[in-house]
Scaffold this active site. Sequence first.
Site, mmCIF file in Angstrom:
data_model
loop_
_atom_site.group_PDB
_atom_site.id
_atom_site.type_symbol
_atom_site.label_atom_id
_atom_site.label_comp_id
_atom_site.label_asym_id
_atom_site.label_seq_id
_atom_site.Cartn_x
_atom_site.Cartn_y
_atom_site.Cartn_z
ATOM 1 N N SER A 4 46.577 31.407 39.323
ATOM 2 C CA SER A 4 45.972 32.743 39.333
ATOM 3 C C SER A 4 45.712 33.182 40.775
ATOM 4 O O SER A 4 44.896 32.567 41.471
ATOM 5 C CB SER A 4 44.645 32.701 38.550
ATOM 6 O OG SER A 4 43.766 33.720 38.981
ATOM 7 N N GLY A 27 36.506 37.811 37.313
ATOM 8 C CA GLY A 27 37.308 38.421 38.377
ATOM 9 C C GLY A 27 36.770 38.147 39.764
ATOM 10 O O GLY A 27 35.564 38.071 39.977
ATOM 11 N N ASP A 61 36.801 40.172 42.061
ATOM 12 C CA ASP A 61 36.186 41.414 42.551
ATOM 13 C C ASP A 61 34.750 41.596 42.042
ATOM 14 O O ASP A 61 34.166 42.659 42.200
ATOM 15 C CB ASP A 61 37.041 42.614 42.146
ATOM 16 C CG ASP A 61 37.341 42.677 40.660
ATOM 17 O OD1 ASP A 61 37.075 41.683 39.951
ATOM 18 O OD2 ASP A 61 37.842 43.711 40.191
#
EC number: 5.99.1.4
Length: 196
Positions: A13, A184, A186
């Site tokens: 990922s 995530g 982010d």
Amino acid sequence: MSKCVEFFFDLGSPASYLAWTQLPGLCARRGARLEYRPMLLGGVFQATGNASPVMVPAKGKYMFVDLERFAQRYGVPFGLPPGFPINTLGLMRGLIGTQLHAPERFEALLGVLFRALWVDRRNLGDQAVLDETLDKGGFDPAQFRALAGMAEVKEALKQVTEEAVARGVFGAPTCFVEGQMFFGQDRLDFVEQALA
């Protein structure tokens, strides 16, 4: 007692790689402990009905632009390896096997593999390339493969993956701080806020 960040990730990922570049520093700033939880993203996708963003062409195209933006923000190198997305089953088994049997070498191995994939853009799905990468990084390829083949190691990866799904994980990276889930790379500002 210091707080803990549980970091559920898969080497394949790119967002996990970006989170990895930031989490140690973030945890150090907040006096928190970082707990690495290697899981198999393919298994998570299968169990949850989710899929890689690259399976949706428009979403995949945007994701790569967005990942590059974050790499620039973090000041870290980033590029896609050939053959992306790759099957990480063997990599994740070897990694969790090292975590179980040589924990003092786990973080060094994690660095070798993440940098090979996302900085040097090496195809670690190719056994010869993986062996060369491990050897140059100071790890014995034969030992890595032996760990990856152990029944208890296979079971450990399966258990972490099942635990992740049971806790609501649907993708990588996913962090937990005191029961709160953050999906995530982010969302690291929220992770840091939870540690404050």
